[in-house]
Motif scaffolding. Structure first.
Motif, PDB file in Angstrom:
ATOM      1  N   ASP A 249      10.719  -2.028  13.190  1.00 20.71           N
ATOM      2  CA  ASP A 249      11.286  -2.345  11.961  1.00 20.71           C
ATOM      3  C   ASP A 249      10.460  -2.256  10.659  1.00 20.71           C
ATOM      4  OD1 ASP A 249      14.194  -2.982  13.030  1.00 20.71           O
ATOM      5  OD2 ASP A 249      12.869  -4.354  14.017  1.00 20.71           O
ATOM      6  N   LEU A 250       9.144  -2.834  11.146  1.00 21.29           N
ATOM      7  CA  LEU A 250       8.237  -3.068  10.192  1.00 21.29           C
ATOM      8  C   LEU A 250       7.638  -1.618   9.828  1.00 21.29           C
ATOM      9  CD1 LEU A 250       6.090  -4.510   8.252  1.00 21.29           C
ATOM     10  CD2 LEU A 250       4.753  -4.607  10.269  1.00 21.29           C
ATOM     11  N   SER A 251       7.527  -0.609  10.663  1.00 16.27           N
ATOM     12  CA  SER A 251       7.334   0.659  10.610  1.00 16.27           C
ATOM     13  C   SER A 251       8.375   1.479   9.783  1.00 16.27           C
ATOM     14  CB  SER A 251       7.094   1.458  11.826  1.00 16.27           C
ATOM     15  OG  SER A 251       6.775   2.711  11.801  1.00 16.27           O
ATOM     16  N   LEU A 252       9.445   1.206   9.946  1.00 16.74           N
ATOM     17  CA  LEU A 252      10.673   1.854   9.198  1.00 16.74           C
ATOM     18  C   LEU A 252      10.519   1.367   7.623  1.00 16.74           C
ATOM     19  CD1 LEU A 252      12.851   3.509  10.165  1.00 16.74           C
ATOM     20  CD2 LEU A 252      14.148   1.634  10.416  1.00 16.74           C
ATOM     21  N   VAL A 253      10.238   0.096   7.403  1.00  9.73           N
ATOM     22  CA  VAL A 253      10.367  -0.531   6.216  1.00  9.73           C
ATOM     23  C   VAL A 253       9.063   0.342   5.189  1.00  9.73           C
ATOM     24  CG1 VAL A 253       9.560  -2.479   4.672  1.00  9.73           C
ATOM     25  CG2 VAL A 253      11.311  -2.652   6.669  1.00  9.73           C
ATOM     26  N   VAL A 254       7.818   0.413   5.911  1.00  4.78           N
ATOM     27  CA  VAL A 254       6.704   1.016   5.207  1.00  4.78           C
ATOM     28  C   VAL A 254       7.213   2.574   5.062  1.00  4.78           C
ATOM     29  CG1 VAL A 254       4.413   1.716   5.726  1.00  4.78           C
ATOM     30  CG2 VAL A 254       4.941  -0.570   6.634  1.00  4.78           C
ATOM     31  N   ASP A 255       7.693   3.388   6.101  1.00  3.40           N
ATOM     32  CA  ASP A 255       8.155   4.750   5.854  1.00  3.40           C
ATOM     33  C   ASP A 255       8.952   4.753   4.504  1.00  3.40           C
ATOM     34  OD1 ASP A 255       6.490   5.597   7.749  1.00  3.40           O
ATOM     35  OD2 ASP A 255       8.228   5.663   9.348  1.00  3.40           O
ATOM     36  N   MET A 256       9.918   3.959   4.492  1.00  2.00           N
ATOM     37  CA  MET A 256      10.883   3.752   3.223  1.00  2.00           C
ATOM     38  C   MET A 256      10.438   3.470   1.879  1.00  2.00           C
ATOM     39  SD  MET A 256      13.502   5.137   5.056  1.00  2.00           S
ATOM     40  CE  MET A 256      15.081   4.504   4.103  1.00  2.00           C
ATOM     41  N   ASN A 257       9.132   2.885   1.890  1.00  2.95           N
ATOM     42  CA  ASN A 257       8.937   2.276   0.712  1.00  2.95           C
ATOM     43  C   ASN A 257       7.292   2.778   0.593  1.00  2.95           C
ATOM     44  OD1 ASN A 257      11.003   0.229  -0.133  1.00  2.95           O
ATOM     45  ND2 ASN A 257      10.554  -0.299   2.063  1.00  2.95           N
ATOM     46  N   PRO A 258       7.158   4.021  -0.276  1.00  4.04           N
ATOM     47  CA  PRO A 258       5.840   4.612  -0.133  1.00  4.04           C
ATOM     48  C   PRO A 258       4.684   3.418  -1.019  1.00  4.04           C
ATOM     49  CG  PRO A 258       7.691   6.047  -0.996  1.00  4.04           C
ATOM     50  CD  PRO A 258       8.266   4.686  -0.740  1.00  4.04           C
ATOM     51  N   SER A 259       5.549   2.494  -1.541  1.00  5.99           N
ATOM     52  CA  SER A 259       4.584   1.451  -2.217  1.00  5.99           C
ATOM     53  C   SER A 259       3.651   0.787  -1.359  1.00  5.99           C
ATOM     54  CB  SER A 259       5.070   0.469  -3.541  1.00  5.99           C
ATOM     55  OG  SER A 259       6.100  -0.184  -2.435  1.00  5.99           O
ATOM     56  N   LEU A 260       4.396   0.740  -0.131  1.00  8.40           N
ATOM     57  CA  LEU A 260       3.600  -0.051   0.920  1.00  8.40           C
ATOM     58  C   LEU A 260       2.350   0.730   1.419  1.00  8.40           C
ATOM     59  CD1 LEU A 260       6.766  -1.723   2.701  1.00  8.40           C
ATOM     60  CD2 LEU A 260       5.043  -2.717   0.969  1.00  8.40           C
ATOM     61  N   TYR A 261       2.352   1.849   1.036  1.00  2.02           N
ATOM     62  CA  TYR A 261       1.220   2.904   1.722  1.00  2.02           C
ATOM     63  C   TYR A 261       0.344   2.979   0.684  1.00  2.02           C
ATOM     64  CZ  TYR A 261       0.287   6.523   5.299  1.00  2.02           C
ATOM     65  OH  TYR A 261      -0.151   7.174   6.069  1.00  2.02           O
ATOM     66  N   PRO A 262      -1.018   3.046   1.003  1.00  2.00           N
ATOM     67  CA  PRO A 262      -1.622   2.795   2.313  1.00  2.00           C
ATOM     68  C   PRO A 262      -2.026   1.480   2.769  1.00  2.00           C
ATOM     69  CG  PRO A 262      -3.210   3.174   0.657  1.00  2.00           C
ATOM     70  CD  PRO A 262      -1.824   3.163  -0.206  1.00  2.00           C
ATOM     71  N   GLN A 263      -1.397   0.480   2.287  1.00  7.27           N
ATOM     72  CA  GLN A 263      -2.078  -0.944   2.295  1.00  7.27           C
ATOM     73  C   GLN A 263      -1.481  -1.198   3.791  1.00  7.27           C
ATOM     74  OE1 GLN A 263      -0.446  -4.077   0.159  1.00  7.27           O
ATOM     75  NE2 GLN A 263      -1.738  -5.645   1.029  1.00  7.27           N
ATOM     76  N   PHE A 264      -0.388  -0.758   4.278  1.00  4.90           N
ATOM     77  CA  PHE A 264       0.238  -0.992   5.592  1.00  4.90           C
ATOM     78  C   PHE A 264       0.122   0.143   6.590  1.00  4.90           C
ATOM     79  CE2 PHE A 264       2.103  -4.233   3.084  1.00  4.90           C
ATOM     80  CZ  PHE A 264       1.199  -5.458   3.541  1.00  4.90           C
ATOM     81  N   SER A 265      -0.577   1.388   6.308  1.00  2.00           N
ATOM     82  CA  SER A 265      -0.634   2.661   6.946  1.00  2.00           C
ATOM     83  C   SER A 265      -0.936   2.558   8.236  1.00  2.00           C
ATOM     84  CB  SER A 265      -1.201   3.659   6.191  1.00  2.00           C
ATOM     85  OG  SER A 265      -2.500   3.301   6.248  1.00  2.00           O
TER      86      SER A 265
END
Lengths: 176, 523
Positions: free
Chosen positions: A150-166
């Motif tokens: 689920d966390l991975s899905l959230v990161v995938d759907m929200n580019p702002s979380l990338y790259p902090q949580f890549s």
């Protein structure tokens, strides 16, 4: 109870120096955890203030290694510093269920929030890291116990979380 | 480059087979410091790689444990991984070579800065692999069940822009010590302990002076005691096995990491290739190896699939007597006498084109294999070598060349139709017809590797698809032309009779010229 607490603590594979224990009960399990080689500090969460007084009376010698938080609802936890301490240091939450008494439902909610595994908890944690996001579109079920998928899905759907949580992408690959 | 990170997050056998790549890196960058990243569970193999200055370990099991524990904070594995990545970032590498073709490795490499990266990488939100033709060929075709013309170690060397730096140790001959590695990491690759027991009894009779040991890991010993005596079982560490390789005169094995370890040290090897084992890609890399493969219709099966048969057909078709005869043939150097309707017998072969498997039963097939290998090598920009084809093979090569050229014309026609009609419907039809051509497979089908990802790759519009199709068609045409040129060069040598006449004494020049005309008319 003492023997049960001993066996429970011995079976844990703790490598951290700081952990959260859910449920104060008679307190013997807290004493056993503090005997483990790595553990230096225990944060205890309970809803019953009378148990706190009893523990402080009986385990005076442990009080410099223990902090006790009394909260009455999962919502209150989401606003409490213990929740953010858990999020910041990714602390593990340990449950000695015989200490829960008749509070099992409440403690289960505490447990999922403390480990960041509810939608509300995840939103709060992401906000703590500087990302105010509405993730209900990705995770519709509020009762879902969240996993790394689920966390991975959230990161995938929200580019702002990338790259902090890549690095979540690496972890996602470890799950079938 | 002074400091290089090689990433190898695969299994033990793969890591061992990557030794030539590490040597290739040392040759390309003399004096460089090589760091090797492997899974922590294989840290015991570190002492097999003197060319590596420092190992780094990815603790996959620990991360998986943390991910799976509900009591663990959801962000804990991420925190652990980030801390570990930071320790690698602090190393400041000049280059990273990804020897692992997995998404996990690509994601990891993305997090480690380096001015030069090669192999599967994840940059700018997408996977990028195609920095050279060999890497693309490896990426598209290695995991498919189609003929492949390079050993894993070879193609990975070329994919990493390295020369294939491996000289097989000279063949050893002796009968003092045989080792048997009876277990593989996969049930479907195992020949049964019962068969090995019978084989052992027969070997004792035929090789009375030989000491024979069954290798076992500590966890296998109890199970093995049902079939073998304690004296027969040798429970050795990987390091002990490597150190004692020089004592061993023959290894009988399935598809195992021990096979790679010992054959690369020159130990003659008899491989029983069962289940999903594919010796044409990952066979023994030594100078002396014999491989027995079953001709069961289901062989080889998929790497991740279970055996689909009610009995272990591919294993049962290889009889104990056949294996015994193969051992004897290895020592008598009479491999050609091994004949069976049920099994395919091949031997490892080293020549100017590198490593290959040569069919003992059908040696002419090997020439066609070398023709395809020479074509791909030339396509990769690697210098090729002259070689000859027997007349029979030459005729087959020409016939196949015609098929390839006709396929090229068909693809051109498909593109022309698409350009004329320019519709989405035609775009889908084009992809479907092309994938039909691509998947018809076979040895020459491998030339269509350039189109392999065409059916799955997203295209935004017809123009995009046409542009990509034209680009790939040019590559395909180039491959076909290279192949034709190689055949033509062979034709010249046949016309002169300088090879075949002296070797076979039965090839009149006039006959050859007829074939030559056929080829000329075709090109």
């Amino acid at each position: 109870m003492v023997e049960q607490a001993y066996e429970w603590a011995q079976a844990l594979k703790i490598k951290e120096s700081e952990v959260i224990v859910l449920g104060l009960g008679a307190g013997f399990h807290v004493e056993e955890i503090l005997k483990l080689p790595h553990v230096k500090k225990v944060h205890i969460l309970d809803s019953r203030v009378q148990l706190k007084f009893a523990f402080e009376e009986q385990f005076k010698h442990l009080l410099n290694k223990v902090s006790i938080t009394i909260l009455e609802s999962p919502q209150a936890l989401l606003e409490h510093e213990l929740f953010y301490l858990a999020a910041k240091n990714a602390l593990s939450t340990l449950c000695f269920q015989p200490s829960w008494g008749d509070q099992a439902d409440l403690f289960e909610h505490f447990y999922l929030n403390l480990t960041g595994r509810t939608r509300n908890a995840l939103e709060k944690i992401l906000k703590f890291y500087g990302h105010s996001l509405e993730i209900s579109e990705v995770i519709q079920d509020t009762n879902k116990v969240l996993s790394i998928k689920d966390l991975s899905l959230v990161v995938d759907m929200n580019p702002s979380l990338y790259p902090q949580f890549s690095a979540v992408k690496v972890l996602r690959e470890l799950v079938i | 480059m002074k400091k290089i990170l090689a990433v190898s997050l695969l299994r033990l056998g793969d890591i061992i087979q990557q030794k030539p790549i590490l040597i290739g890196l040392k040759n390309k960058w003399p004096g460089c410091e090589i760091h090797l990243l492997i899974n922590k569970e294989f840290e015991h193999c570190a002492n097999l790689f003197p060319e590596v200055s420092q190992f780094h370990f990815f603790d996959r099991s620990e991360l998986q444990y943390l991910i799976g524990q509900v009591s663990t904070h959801l962000f804990r594995p991420l925190k652990e991984l980030d801390a570990w990545i930071k320790s690698l970032q602090a190393q400041t590498f000049d280059g990273i070579y990804n020897l692992t073709h997995t998404r996990l490795s690509a994601y990891l490499i993305q997090k480690i800065p380096a001015p030069y990266k090669l192999g599967l990488v994840y940059e700018s939100g997408k996977f990028q692999t195609f920095s050279n033709q060999a890497l693309r060929y490896f990426n598209n075709y290695f995991s498919l069940r189609t003929p492949f013309f390079f050993h894993y170690s070879e193609i990975l060397s070329y994919a990493m822009d390295l020369d294939f730096s491996w000289n097989p140790s000279p063949k050893k001959m002796g009968k003092r010590m045989f080792w048997i590695q009876a277990s593989t990491n996969d049930m479907k690759k195992n020949w049964s302990y019962g068969y090995f027991r019978k084989l052992l009894d027969l070997l004792y009779k035929d090789f009375p002076e030989t000491e024979i040991k069954i290798l076992a890991s500590p966890s296998e010993v109890e199970k093995m005691k049902v079939y073998f005596s304690e004296d027969e079982i040798a429970c050795l560490s990987l390091k002990e096995i490597a150190d004692r390789a020089r004592e061993v005169d023959l290894l009988i094995t399935g598809d195992t990491s021990i096979k790679h370890l010992l054959s690369m040290q020159g130990v003659p090897c008899l491989e029983l290739a069962l289940g999903s084992a594919d010796p044409s890609r990952t066979g023994p890399l030594g100078a002396s190896a014999l491989i027995l493969q079953s001709k069961a219709a289901c062989y080889p099966c998929g790497h991740h699939s279970r055996c689909s048969q009610s009995t272990h057909v591919c294993a049962d078709l290889i009889s104990v007597d056949t294996v015994l005869n193969a051992v004897k043939a290895l020592f008598d150097e009479k491999i050609c006498v091994l004949k069976s309707d049920h099994i395919k017998v091949s031997e490892s072969h080293w020549g100017p084109l590198g490593w290959s498997l040569r069919s003992v039963q059908n040696p002419l097939e090997h020439q066609l294999y070398l023709l395809e290998k020479a074509t791909w090598l030339s396509y990769f920009g690697r210098s090729s070598v002259d070689f000859q084809l027997d007349l029979e093979v030459f005729a087959e090569a020409i016939a196949e060349q015609r098929i390839l050229e006709e396929t090229h014309i068909t693809i051109l026609q498909l593109i022309r139709n698409l350009i004329e009609r320019f519709s989405l419907h035609d775009m889908e039809q084009f992809r479907s017809r092309l994938s039909h051509i691509v998947y018809q497979g076979g040895r020459i089908g491998s030339y269509l590797a350039v189109f392999y990802d065409f059916s799955t790759q997203p295209f935004s519009n017809v123009l995009h698809l046409i542009g990509e199709a034209q680009k790939r068609t040019v590559e395909f045409q180039r491959l076909v032309k290279i192949r034709g040129d190689i055949i033509r060069s062979t034709e010249k040598s046949i016309s002169k009779g300088d090879h075949h006449e002296s070797r076979t004494r039965q090839l009149p020049n006039s006959g050859v010229e007829a074939f030559g005309k056929g080829l000329s008319g075709n090109t």
